[in-house]
Design a protein around this motif. Structure first.
Motif, PDB file in Angstrom:
ATOM      1  N   THR A  93      36.269 -24.291 -33.041  1.00  8.71           N
ATOM      2  CA  THR A  93      35.989 -25.288 -33.888  1.00  8.71           C
ATOM      3  C   THR A  93      35.814 -26.529 -32.903  1.00  8.71           C
ATOM      4  OG1 THR A  93      38.425 -25.616 -34.135  1.00  8.71           O
ATOM      5  CG2 THR A  93      37.237 -24.080 -35.725  1.00  8.71           C
ATOM      6  N   SER A  94      35.679 -27.713 -33.819  1.00  6.63           N
ATOM      7  CA  SER A  94      35.723 -28.929 -32.726  1.00  6.63           C
ATOM      8  C   SER A  94      37.112 -29.508 -32.051  1.00  6.63           C
ATOM      9  CB  SER A  94      35.477 -30.288 -33.564  1.00  6.63           C
ATOM     10  OG  SER A  94      36.150 -30.410 -34.818  1.00  6.63           O
ATOM     11  N   VAL A  95      38.149 -29.127 -33.070  1.00 10.36           N
ATOM     12  CA  VAL A  95      39.541 -28.966 -32.527  1.00 10.36           C
ATOM     13  C   VAL A  95      39.844 -28.027 -31.606  1.00 10.36           C
ATOM     14  CG1 VAL A  95      41.842 -28.737 -33.275  1.00 10.36           C
ATOM     15  CG2 VAL A  95      40.321 -29.891 -34.792  1.00 10.36           C
ATOM     16  N   GLU A  96      39.325 -27.049 -31.509  1.00 11.37           N
ATOM     17  CA  GLU A  96      39.617 -25.962 -30.349  1.00 11.37           C
ATOM     18  C   GLU A  96      38.802 -26.513 -29.053  1.00 11.37           C
ATOM     19  OE1 GLU A  96      40.397 -22.044 -33.131  1.00 11.37           O
ATOM     20  OE2 GLU A  96      38.385 -22.253 -32.454  1.00 11.37           O
ATOM     21  N   LEU A  97      37.756 -26.843 -29.461  1.00 14.80           N
ATOM     22  CA  LEU A  97      36.830 -27.564 -28.089  1.00 14.80           C
ATOM     23  C   LEU A  97      37.724 -28.661 -27.351  1.00 14.80           C
ATOM     24  CD1 LEU A  97      33.239 -27.255 -29.386  1.00 14.80           C
ATOM     25  CD2 LEU A  97      34.499 -25.687 -27.617  1.00 14.80           C
ATOM     26  N   ALA A  98      38.126 -29.412 -28.217  1.00 15.32           N
ATOM     27  CA  ALA A  98      39.067 -30.844 -27.745  1.00 15.32           C
ATOM     28  C   ALA A  98      40.165 -30.107 -27.124  1.00 15.32           C
ATOM     29  CB  ALA A  98      39.296 -31.612 -28.842  1.00 15.32           C
ATOM     30  N   ALA A  99      40.763 -29.376 -27.636  1.00 16.17           N
ATOM     31  CA  ALA A  99      42.017 -28.623 -26.955  1.00 16.17           C
ATOM     32  C   ALA A  99      41.434 -27.841 -25.602  1.00 16.17           C
ATOM     33  CB  ALA A  99      42.772 -27.510 -27.821  1.00 16.17           C
ATOM     34  N   MET A 100      40.475 -27.205 -25.566  1.00 17.37           N
ATOM     35  CA  MET A 100      40.167 -26.667 -24.517  1.00 17.37           C
ATOM     36  C   MET A 100      39.847 -27.654 -23.290  1.00 17.37           C
ATOM     37  SD  MET A 100      39.669 -24.086 -22.342  1.00 17.37           S
ATOM     38  CE  MET A 100      39.256 -22.497 -23.512  1.00 17.37           C
ATOM     39  N   ARG A 101      39.189 -28.859 -23.790  1.00 20.55           N
ATOM     40  CA  ARG A 101      38.953 -29.878 -22.654  1.00 20.55           C
ATOM     41  C   ARG A 101      40.373 -30.373 -22.189  1.00 20.55           C
ATOM     42  NH1 ARG A 101      33.813 -30.719 -25.837  1.00 20.55           N
ATOM     43  NH2 ARG A 101      32.314 -30.299 -24.389  1.00 20.55           N
ATOM     44  N   ARG A 102      41.422 -30.566 -23.150  1.00 15.53           N
ATOM     45  CA  ARG A 102      42.756 -31.102 -22.749  1.00 15.53           C
ATOM     46  C   ARG A 102      43.438 -30.115 -21.777  1.00 15.53           C
ATOM     47  NH1 ARG A 102      45.912 -34.886 -21.244  1.00 15.53           N
ATOM     48  NH2 ARG A 102      48.268 -34.501 -21.424  1.00 15.53           N
ATOM     49  N   ALA A 103      43.083 -28.637 -21.894  1.00 22.10           N
ATOM     50  CA  ALA A 103      43.495 -27.695 -21.024  1.00 22.10           C
ATOM     51  C   ALA A 103      43.091 -27.840 -19.727  1.00 22.10           C
ATOM     52  CB  ALA A 103      43.462 -26.265 -21.748  1.00 22.10           C
ATOM     53  N   ILE A 104      41.769 -28.181 -19.596  1.00 24.87           N
ATOM     54  CA  ILE A 104      40.830 -28.169 -18.429  1.00 24.87           C
ATOM     55  C   ILE A 104      41.667 -29.502 -17.565  1.00 24.87           C
ATOM     56  CG2 ILE A 104      38.807 -28.733 -17.290  1.00 24.87           C
ATOM     57  CD1 ILE A 104      37.534 -27.331 -19.506  1.00 24.87           C
ATOM     58  N   VAL A 105      41.760 -30.649 -18.326  1.00 19.50           N
ATOM     59  CA  VAL A 105      42.183 -31.878 -17.622  1.00 19.50           C
ATOM     60  C   VAL A 105      43.701 -31.450 -17.215  1.00 19.50           C
ATOM     61  CG1 VAL A 105      43.001 -34.303 -18.108  1.00 19.50           C
ATOM     62  CG2 VAL A 105      41.044 -33.274 -19.040  1.00 19.50           C
ATOM     63  N   ILE A 106      44.476 -30.995 -17.823  1.00 19.34           N
ATOM     64  CA  ILE A 106      46.112 -30.915 -17.197  1.00 19.34           C
ATOM     65  C   ILE A 106      45.894 -29.832 -16.289  1.00 19.34           C
ATOM     66  CG2 ILE A 106      47.126 -31.489 -19.525  1.00 19.34           C
ATOM     67  CD1 ILE A 106      47.955 -28.944 -20.287  1.00 19.34           C
ATOM     68  N   SER A 107      45.151 -28.880 -16.271  1.00 17.35           N
ATOM     69  CA  SER A 107      45.037 -27.844 -15.304  1.00 17.35           C
ATOM     70  C   SER A 107      44.994 -28.313 -13.953  1.00 17.35           C
ATOM     71  CB  SER A 107      43.752 -26.774 -15.589  1.00 17.35           C
ATOM     72  OG  SER A 107      42.599 -27.221 -15.110  1.00 17.35           O
ATOM     73  N   ALA A 108      44.261 -29.520 -13.815  1.00 20.70           N
ATOM     74  CA  ALA A 108      44.073 -30.243 -12.503  1.00 20.70           C
ATOM     75  C   ALA A 108      45.285 -30.556 -11.820  1.00 20.70           C
ATOM     76  CB  ALA A 108      42.926 -31.233 -12.577  1.00 20.70           C
ATOM     77  N   SER A 109      46.367 -30.790 -12.782  1.00 17.65           N
ATOM     78  CA  SER A 109      47.636 -31.293 -12.188  1.00 17.65           C
ATOM     79  C   SER A 109      48.190 -30.330 -11.130  1.00 17.65           C
ATOM     80  CB  SER A 109      48.550 -31.479 -13.655  1.00 17.65           C
ATOM     81  OG  SER A 109      48.229 -32.362 -14.420  1.00 17.65           O
ATOM     82  N   GLY A 110      47.836 -29.015 -11.296  1.00 20.97           N
ATOM     83  CA  GLY A 110      48.363 -27.934 -10.160  1.00 20.97           C
ATOM     84  C   GLY A 110      47.563 -28.003  -9.054  1.00 20.97           C
ATOM     85  N   LEU A 111      46.328 -28.903  -8.849  1.00 21.34           N
ATOM     86  CA  LEU A 111      45.425 -28.659  -7.814  1.00 21.34           C
ATOM     87  C   LEU A 111      46.387 -29.116  -6.675  1.00 21.34           C
ATOM     88  CD1 LEU A 111      42.033 -30.081  -9.148  1.00 21.34           C
ATOM     89  CD2 LEU A 111      42.581 -27.627  -8.316  1.00 21.34           C
ATOM     90  N   GLY A 112      46.290 -28.151  -5.219  1.00 21.08           N
ATOM     91  CA  GLY A 112      46.838 -28.574  -4.275  1.00 21.08           C
ATOM     92  C   GLY A 112      48.308 -28.185  -4.190  1.00 21.08           C
ATOM     93  N   ALA A 113      48.735 -27.434  -5.140  1.00 22.10           N
ATOM     94  CA  ALA A 113      50.116 -26.683  -5.219  1.00 22.10           C
ATOM     95  C   ALA A 113      50.101 -25.197  -5.414  1.00 22.10           C
ATOM     96  CB  ALA A 113      50.837 -27.635  -6.171  1.00 22.10           C
TER      97      ALA A 113
END
Length: 292
Positions: free
Chosen positions: A3-23
């Motif tokens: 759904t559009s809500v789930e796609l928005a949630a996936m984009r949020r998950a992608i964004v916050i995943s970058a918080s772990g880069l370099g660690a």
């Protein structure tokens, strides 16, 4: 279909995943969002570093009891084996998750993957959801697995004649931005630092010295547990790695050409690279290229 809500949630998950880069290396940087049974966001989390809880576990902890009957939206297939932490697919089952959306499948799965085990337990699983967008974060980790060496990013400064020159002020600023998304930073003199000082967990060590030849250098950074490395030019090591077609990403700074400057003075990309980003600072062009 998501759904559009789930796609928005996936984009949020992608964004916050970058918080772990370099660690997180040698683990991947992963993000997860939990939606409750009504489709409202109940929790989110990302993998902080190796040895700490994975993204799914952190998101479930944030969601609490609202996870029951809900949906997990995760950038990488939940793990199916027990290492330093328990398997994430089981954590999702224990929390009562009934639907899972996955962006990228995990090539390190042992036997039946986490997606298969979730399906076997009756969970509705959808894979390859916004996969290309998730690869913005997971791409270097996957490349390191495929190449059996860390992904290498070379940053250099060009002069007005197209030759390599000392770093400009704008390039130095870019290095300070880029280093935080890489495990290691190798300076022109061969010295090595963590991209983010003190960010990695157990099993990661910063090399004391860097050999000036490609095979030895790659062995050293791989032994350290690095999956992504930023090299700063000009350096003999960077040049040799580039000549051996071992550089995966190239960032080139060059002065903005004057109106009377010959076009032939502009540096050309090495063979095998394609442009992926062009930007401009006050007096520099920033050229980003990726190996095909």
């Amino acid at each position: 279909m998501p759904t559009s809500v789930e796609l928005a949630a996936m984009r949020r998950a992608i964004v916050i995943s970058a918080s772990g880069l370099g660690a997180t290396s040698p683990n991947p940087a992963v993000g997860c969002v939990i939606l409750d049974a009504a489709g409202r966001q109940a929790g989110e989390g990302f993998h902080l570093r190796k040895g700490d809880a994975h993204a799914e576990v952190n998101a479930l902890a944030a969601a609490g009891g609202r996870a029951a009957g809900g949906t997990a939206v995760v950038t990488l297939e939940p793990c199916n084996h027990e290492g330093l932490t328990p398997p994430c697919h089981q954590a999702l089952l224990d929390a009562g998750i009934t639907r899972v959306l996955i962006a990228v499948m995990d090539p390190t799965s042992r036997g039946a993957g986490g997606a298969a085990r979730l399906r076997q337990a009756g969970v509705d699983v959808h894979t390859h959801v916004l996969e290309e967008e998730a690869l913005l974060v997971l791409g270097p980790w996957l490349a390191a697995l495929s190449y059996r060496r860390p992904a290498l990013h070379l940053l250099m400064q060009a002069d007005a004649a197209g030759g390599v020159s000392p770093l400009s002020a704008e390039a130095l600023v870019e290095i300070e931005v880029e280093r935080h998304a890489h495990d290691l930073l190798i300076s022109p003199d061969g010295s090595v630092e963590e991209g983010r000082s003190g960010s990695h967990g157990r099993g990661f060590s910063v090399p004391a010295a860097m050999p000036n030849e490609p095979d030895g250098a790659l062995a050293v950074v791989a032994e350290a547990g690095a999956r992504s490395v930023l090299l700063v030019g000009p350096s003999d090591l960077g040049k040799r790695l580039l000549n051996r077609s071992l550089i995966d990403r190239l960032t080139l700074f060059m002065p903005v050409p004057g109106p009377s400057q010959p076009a032939t003075s502009s540096p050309s990309l090495p063979d095998g690279f394609v442009l992926s980003r062009i930007a401009r600072t006050s007096c520099q062009l920033v050229i980003r290229a990726e190996r095909r």
